[in-house]
Design a protein around this motif. Structure first.
Motif, PDB file in Angstrom:
ATOM      1  N   ILE A 218      38.935  -9.618  49.642  1.00 55.26           N
ATOM      2  CA  ILE A 218      39.262  -8.465  50.482  1.00 55.26           C
ATOM      3  C   ILE A 218      38.040  -7.569  50.665  1.00 55.26           C
ATOM      4  O   ILE A 218      37.711  -7.158  51.784  1.00 55.26           O
ATOM      5  CB  ILE A 218      40.437  -7.654  49.879  1.00 55.26           C
ATOM      6  CG1 ILE A 218      41.731  -8.469  49.957  1.00 55.26           C
ATOM      7  CG2 ILE A 218      40.612  -6.326  50.606  1.00 55.26           C
ATOM      8  CD1 ILE A 218      42.853  -7.897  49.105  1.00 55.26           C
ATOM      9  N   LYS A 219      37.344  -7.258  49.573  1.00 54.59           N
ATOM     10  CA  LYS A 219      36.189  -6.368  49.670  1.00 54.59           C
ATOM     11  C   LYS A 219      35.081  -6.983  50.518  1.00 54.59           C
ATOM     12  O   LYS A 219      34.450  -6.303  51.329  1.00 54.59           O
ATOM     13  CB  LYS A 219      35.668  -6.017  48.277  1.00 54.59           C
ATOM     14  CG  LYS A 219      36.568  -5.056  47.520  1.00 54.59           C
ATOM     15  CD  LYS A 219      35.867  -4.427  46.338  1.00 54.59           C
ATOM     16  CE  LYS A 219      36.738  -3.349  45.700  1.00 54.59           C
ATOM     17  NZ  LYS A 219      36.032  -2.556  44.679  1.00 54.59           N
ATOM     18  N   THR A 220      34.837  -8.271  50.339  1.00 60.47           N
ATOM     19  CA  THR A 220      33.788  -8.928  51.113  1.00 60.47           C
ATOM     20  C   THR A 220      34.115  -8.924  52.599  1.00 60.47           C
ATOM     21  O   THR A 220      33.257  -8.632  53.444  1.00 60.47           O
ATOM     22  CB  THR A 220      33.579 -10.373  50.617  1.00 60.47           C
ATOM     23  OG1 THR A 220      33.297 -10.359  49.216  1.00 60.47           O
ATOM     24  CG2 THR A 220      32.426 -11.038  51.344  1.00 60.47           C
ATOM     25  N   VAL A 221      35.361  -9.244  52.924  1.00 61.43           N
ATOM     26  CA  VAL A 221      35.786  -9.254  54.329  1.00 61.43           C
ATOM     27  C   VAL A 221      35.708  -7.854  54.924  1.00 61.43           C
ATOM     28  O   VAL A 221      35.191  -7.666  56.037  1.00 61.43           O
ATOM     29  CB  VAL A 221      37.221  -9.815  54.459  1.00 61.43           C
ATOM     30  CG1 VAL A 221      37.760  -9.618  55.871  1.00 61.43           C
ATOM     31  CG2 VAL A 221      37.244 -11.294  54.086  1.00 61.43           C
ATOM     32  N   MET A 222      36.199  -6.854  54.201  1.00 66.61           N
ATOM     33  CA  MET A 222      36.186  -5.493  54.720  1.00 66.61           C
ATOM     34  C   MET A 222      34.763  -4.970  54.891  1.00 66.61           C
ATOM     35  O   MET A 222      34.503  -4.090  55.720  1.00 66.61           O
ATOM     36  CB  MET A 222      36.990  -4.569  53.813  1.00 66.61           C
ATOM     37  CG  MET A 222      38.477  -4.907  53.754  1.00 66.61           C
ATOM     38  SD  MET A 222      39.285  -4.886  55.369  1.00 66.61           S
ATOM     39  CE  MET A 222      39.335  -3.122  55.699  1.00 66.61           C
ATOM     40  N   MET A 223      33.820  -5.506  54.127  1.00 65.63           N
ATOM     41  CA  MET A 223      32.411  -5.143  54.301  1.00 65.63           C
ATOM     42  C   MET A 223      31.791  -5.865  55.486  1.00 65.63           C
ATOM     43  O   MET A 223      30.683  -5.530  55.911  1.00 65.63           O
ATOM     44  CB  MET A 223      31.633  -5.463  53.016  1.00 65.63           C
ATOM     45  CG  MET A 223      31.971  -4.550  51.845  1.00 65.63           C
ATOM     46  SD  MET A 223      31.395  -5.189  50.239  1.00 65.63           S
ATOM     47  CE  MET A 223      29.613  -5.123  50.448  1.00 65.63           C
ATOM     48  N   GLY A 224      32.491  -6.885  56.017  1.00 66.44           N
ATOM     49  CA  GLY A 224      31.998  -7.615  57.180  1.00 66.44           C
ATOM     50  C   GLY A 224      31.040  -8.738  56.856  1.00 66.44           C
ATOM     51  O   GLY A 224      30.369  -9.267  57.745  1.00 66.44           O
ATOM     52  N   ILE A 225      30.970  -9.138  55.574  1.00 67.57           N
ATOM     53  CA  ILE A 225      30.062 -10.216  55.155  1.00 67.57           C
ATOM     54  C   ILE A 225      30.791 -11.550  55.285  1.00 67.57           C
ATOM     55  O   ILE A 225      31.888 -11.721  54.754  1.00 67.57           O
ATOM     56  CB  ILE A 225      29.597  -9.988  53.712  1.00 67.57           C
ATOM     57  CG1 ILE A 225      28.840  -8.656  53.617  1.00 67.57           C
ATOM     58  CG2 ILE A 225      28.723 -11.143  53.232  1.00 67.57           C
ATOM     59  CD1 ILE A 225      28.440  -8.272  52.199  1.00 67.57           C
ATOM     60  N   PRO A 226      30.205 -12.543  55.974  1.00 65.28           N
ATOM     61  CA  PRO A 226      30.932 -13.777  56.297  1.00 65.28           C
ATOM     62  C   PRO A 226      30.932 -14.862  55.224  1.00 65.28           C
ATOM     63  O   PRO A 226      31.684 -15.829  55.322  1.00 65.28           O
ATOM     64  CB  PRO A 226      30.207 -14.281  57.550  1.00 65.28           C
ATOM     65  CG  PRO A 226      28.802 -13.768  57.394  1.00 65.28           C
ATOM     66  CD  PRO A 226      28.917 -12.442  56.694  1.00 65.28           C
ATOM     67  N   ILE A 227      30.087 -14.721  54.186  1.00 70.24           N
ATOM     68  CA  ILE A 227      29.942 -15.793  53.202  1.00 70.24           C
ATOM     69  C   ILE A 227      29.969 -15.197  51.798  1.00 70.24           C
ATOM     70  O   ILE A 227      29.212 -14.270  51.488  1.00 70.24           O
ATOM     71  CB  ILE A 227      28.626 -16.569  53.414  1.00 70.24           C
ATOM     72  CG1 ILE A 227      28.607 -17.207  54.811  1.00 70.24           C
ATOM     73  CG2 ILE A 227      28.443 -17.633  52.335  1.00 70.24           C
ATOM     74  CD1 ILE A 227      27.234 -17.708  55.241  1.00 70.24           C
ATOM     75  N   LEU A 228      30.843 -15.749  50.942  1.00 67.41           N
ATOM     76  CA  LEU A 228      30.987 -15.291  49.558  1.00 67.41           C
ATOM     77  C   LEU A 228      30.784 -16.473  48.623  1.00 67.41           C
ATOM     78  O   LEU A 228      31.439 -17.511  48.770  1.00 67.41           O
ATOM     79  CB  LEU A 228      32.376 -14.674  49.353  1.00 67.41           C
ATOM     80  CG  LEU A 228      32.766 -14.252  47.934  1.00 67.41           C
ATOM     81  CD1 LEU A 228      31.794 -13.230  47.373  1.00 67.41           C
ATOM     82  CD2 LEU A 228      34.191 -13.717  47.920  1.00 67.41           C
TER      83      LEU A 228
END
Length: 292
Positions: A218-228
């Motif tokens: 959730i945090k990665t997506v909400m930050m707009g980063i496409p790759i985790l």
């Protein structure tokens, strides 16, 4: 690998760890490094928001990133000041716009995050509308270079263990490496750095030493980063949310090995894994190092 870190851990900072004496399995006296842990109370203007347990570095970044990731700072909010008082362990973020989150603060969800794993009930507000850039890609040569560089960077993780690390990367270059007792704190510090420096997210890769849980996704997506990417494993809900949002989710990334459970279409296999270097033995274990 091109260029140095913009920010990286300082394992020699005496504020972040200390030496504690004990005995080992043979009854011999040993001195072991242990990380510090202290409370930090966050205020948004005049309202108390939360008290976090943290190692204490970069309180300004942690405060701004926390508020951003909790949807308490809007895109058009102007931060007019950040005040930190180390004596009373308080940080205050001030904005031009008046804020009042009394109702929001009543709705809390306990997450799997360690140390302080509470998020607010509407943290997923807007999650379904986030459009991650489809043109983003990840070359396997970048991934191998990143894991080697990150896992051999001097850090509190290698010095004392009992800590999580997160790294913001672009292509094969790690940019900002943050550590804390809770992985969510490390994420928030990076989010705060991005906010305060107007850093775009669409071409970035996010690396974490922690589990790929729903909270991390959730945090990665909400930050707009496409790759985790993580050196650890997955939770089922984390994978489900990654697939729903179009996030590329890669776990168990150690040495020349990794597993992708979402967004594999972004991966470009440009390097034979047999050619890549395996992870050095000294960084495979997780735990404190005994001083000699």
């Amino acid at each position: 690998m091109s260029g140095p870190y913009v920010l990286k851990p300082n394992p020699l900072d005496p504020r972040l760890s200390t030496s504690v004496s004990g005995i080992d399995q043979n009854g011999q006296t040993v001195d072991t490094r242990v990380v510090t842990e202290k409370p930090l109370t966050l205020y948004l203007n005049s309202q108390e928001v939360v008290t976090m347990m943290t190692i204490g570095d970069h309180p300004d970044l942690l405060a701004v990133g926390y508020l951003k990731n909790q949807n308490m700072l809007a895109e058009d909010d102007v931060i007019t000041g950040i005040d930190h008082d180390d004596d009373i362990d308080v940080v205050i973020v001030r904005t031009e716009r008046e804020t009042n989150f009394e109702e929001k603060l009543k709705k809390k969800v306990r997450t799997s995050g360690c140390a302080q794993g509470t998020v607010f009930g509407d943290v997923m507000q807007g999650f379904d509308t986030v459009a991650l850039p489809q043109e983003a890609n990840l070359k396997t040569s970048w991934l191998y270079a990143l894991t080697k560089s990150i896992n051999t960077t001097p850090s509190l993780y290698l010095e004392a263990g009992a800590i999580h690390g997160c790294v913001l990367c672009r292509e094969d270059r790690p940019l900002v490496y943050m550590e804390d007792v809770g992985r969510h704190n490390a994420v928030d510090k990076i989010a705060g750095w991005m906010v305060l420096n107007n850093i775009p997210a669409s071409d970035k890769i996010f690396y974490t030493t922690g589990r790929l849980t729903s909270e991390m996704v959730i945090k990665t997506v909400m930050m707009g980063i496409p790759i985790l990417v993580s050196r650890s494993g997955f939770t089922a809900w984390g994978v489900e949310l990654a697939r729903q949002s179009g996030l590329t989710l890669i776990g168990r990334a150690r040495g020349k090995r990794f597993v992708a459970l979402a967004g594999a279409e972004r991966i470009e296999f440009d390097m034979d894994p047999e050619v890549a270097e395996d992870e050095p033995a000294k960084v495979k274990r997780k735990g404190s190092m005994t001083e000699r």
